[in-house]
Design an enzyme around this catalytic site. Structure first.
Site, PDB file in Angstrom:
ATOM      1  N   LYS A 117      38.775 -32.589  -7.887  1.00 14.07           N
ATOM      2  CA  LYS A 117      39.586 -33.023  -6.734  1.00 14.07           C
ATOM      3  C   LYS A 117      40.998 -32.449  -6.778  1.00 14.07           C
ATOM      4  O   LYS A 117      41.483 -31.950  -5.767  1.00 14.07           O
ATOM      5  CB  LYS A 117      39.670 -34.554  -6.668  1.00 14.07           C
ATOM      6  CG  LYS A 117      38.403 -35.243  -6.274  1.00 14.07           C
ATOM      7  CD  LYS A 117      38.595 -36.730  -6.116  1.00 14.07           C
ATOM      8  CE  LYS A 117      39.241 -37.428  -7.275  1.00 14.07           C
ATOM      9  NZ  LYS A 117      38.515 -37.422  -8.531  1.00 14.07           N
ATOM     10  N   ARG A 177      41.253 -45.975  -3.176  1.00 15.08           N
ATOM     11  CA  ARG A 177      40.377 -46.137  -4.343  1.00 15.08           C
ATOM     12  C   ARG A 177      39.402 -47.299  -4.181  1.00 15.08           C
ATOM     13  O   ARG A 177      38.525 -47.482  -5.007  1.00 15.08           O
ATOM     14  CB  ARG A 177      41.209 -46.374  -5.609  1.00 15.08           C
ATOM     15  CG  ARG A 177      41.809 -45.120  -6.151  1.00 15.08           C
ATOM     16  CD  ARG A 177      42.116 -45.289  -7.623  1.00 15.08           C
ATOM     17  NE  ARG A 177      42.866 -44.182  -8.150  1.00 15.08           N
ATOM     18  CZ  ARG A 177      42.323 -43.067  -8.632  1.00 15.08           C
ATOM     19  NH1 ARG A 177      41.031 -42.929  -8.626  1.00 15.08           N
ATOM     20  NH2 ARG A 177      43.080 -42.116  -9.098  1.00 15.08           N
ATOM     21  N   ARG A 234      37.588 -30.256 -21.239  1.00 17.50           N
ATOM     22  CA  ARG A 234      39.016 -30.372 -20.916  1.00 17.50           C
ATOM     23  C   ARG A 234      39.739 -31.173 -22.002  1.00 17.50           C
ATOM     24  O   ARG A 234      40.847 -30.824 -22.408  1.00 17.50           O
ATOM     25  CB  ARG A 234      39.198 -31.038 -19.548  1.00 17.50           C
ATOM     26  CG  ARG A 234      40.656 -31.138 -19.122  1.00 17.50           C
ATOM     27  CD  ARG A 234      40.800 -31.629 -17.716  1.00 17.50           C
ATOM     28  NE  ARG A 234      40.693 -33.079 -17.650  1.00 17.50           N
ATOM     29  CZ  ARG A 234      40.721 -33.786 -16.530  1.00 17.50           C
ATOM     30  NH1 ARG A 234      40.816 -33.181 -15.363  1.00 17.50           N
ATOM     31  NH2 ARG A 234      40.634 -35.094 -16.553  1.00 17.50           N
ATOM     32  N   ARG A 265      43.000 -34.201 -25.767  1.00 22.40           N
ATOM     33  CA  ARG A 265      42.906 -35.609 -25.341  1.00 22.40           C
ATOM     34  C   ARG A 265      41.858 -36.324 -26.196  1.00 22.40           C
ATOM     35  O   ARG A 265      40.693 -36.430 -25.823  1.00 22.40           O
ATOM     36  CB  ARG A 265      42.490 -35.701 -23.872  1.00 22.40           C
ATOM     37  CG  ARG A 265      43.488 -35.120 -22.910  1.00 22.40           C
ATOM     38  CD  ARG A 265      42.992 -35.344 -21.501  1.00 22.40           C
ATOM     39  NE  ARG A 265      43.872 -34.758 -20.512  1.00 22.40           N
ATOM     40  CZ  ARG A 265      43.799 -35.032 -19.222  1.00 22.40           C
ATOM     41  NH1 ARG A 265      42.886 -35.878 -18.773  1.00 22.40           N
ATOM     42  NH2 ARG A 265      44.618 -34.466 -18.375  1.00 22.40           N
ATOM     43  N   ARG A 323      34.493 -44.468 -17.156  1.00 17.88           N
ATOM     44  CA  ARG A 323      35.284 -44.111 -15.971  1.00 17.88           C
ATOM     45  C   ARG A 323      34.379 -43.778 -14.793  1.00 17.88           C
ATOM     46  O   ARG A 323      34.677 -44.123 -13.651  1.00 17.88           O
ATOM     47  CB  ARG A 323      36.214 -42.922 -16.285  1.00 17.88           C
ATOM     48  CG  ARG A 323      37.395 -43.320 -17.156  1.00 17.88           C
ATOM     49  CD  ARG A 323      38.210 -42.145 -17.660  1.00 17.88           C
ATOM     50  NE  ARG A 323      38.643 -41.248 -16.613  1.00 17.88           N
ATOM     51  CZ  ARG A 323      38.910 -39.958 -16.814  1.00 17.88           C
ATOM     52  NH1 ARG A 323      38.788 -39.417 -18.008  1.00 17.88           N
ATOM     53  NH2 ARG A 323      39.314 -39.209 -15.820  1.00 17.88           N
TER      54      ARG A 323
END
Length: 192
Positions: A15, A90, A129, A135, A146
């Site tokens: 996105k 959201r 990623r 991360r 998530r």
């Protein structure tokens, strides 16, 4: 060109990347709630201070604060000819708030673009990623959680926009340019 758009899709669907590309092509600002939060916090606004109180303790910023920030951002001159919202709404309550904000300006949404992506592909993307960006907290169980949260809270928005005839779904798997091409093609049926 005038375009008022919402960009939907699960975490890792691309996105953010596509929002910037589409907004550039359409000549409208890409507006992400994350950017709005950061700008308000950095600017020391009252809404920013309120949002920071929540984020500092790891809590979600309440809809009332998010809605106020989005309302303020959409009232800025650069959004007068349109916008592309990334990360808002959201939930279904935020859809109603966005409707109210636009109605106050005598406007409506042109389309809701949903970037779809297979969950396993998204997990693989996000794990890659996480590795590249260091991360450590983006583990497979966290990512899958998530995605579950997205499915529970955000995916119902697709249904609302589909009922209104505004939903355009585009496959988000493939090269960045390919996905951009699909989005532009889908949008050509609505904006012009």
């Amino acid at each position: 060109m005038s375009a008022r758009l919402v960009l939907l899709g699960p975490p890792g669907a691309g996105k953010g990347t596509q929002a910037v590309r589409l907004a550039e092509r359409l000549g409208v600002p890409a507006i992400s709630t994350g950017d709005i939060f950061r700008a308000n916090i950095k600017g020391g606004t009252e809404l920013g201070r309120t949002a920071q109180e929540y984020t500092a303790r790891g809590a979600l910023v309440p809809d009332s604060v998010t809605n106020a920030m989005v309302r303020d951002r959409l009232a800025q001159p650069d959004a007068a000819q349109g916008f592309l919202l990334d990360g808002y709404p959201r939930n279904v309550a935020q859809v109603a708030e966005l409707d109210a904000v636009l109605a106050d300006q005598g406007l409506t949404l042109d389309a809701a673009l949903e970037i779809t992506a297979d969950a396993d592909v998204v997990v693989e993307r996000l794990l890659k990623r996480a590795e590249i960006e260091g991360r450590a907290d983006d583990t497979e169980p966290v990512i899958r959680h998530r995605l579950d949260v997205y499915a529970e809270q955000t995916a119902p928005i697709s249904g609302v926009y589909a009922e209104r005839g505004l939903l355009l779904q585009v496959d988000g798997i493939g090269e960045v340019d390919e996905v951009t091409g699909r989005l532009v093609e889908a949008l050509a049926t609505r904006v012009g």
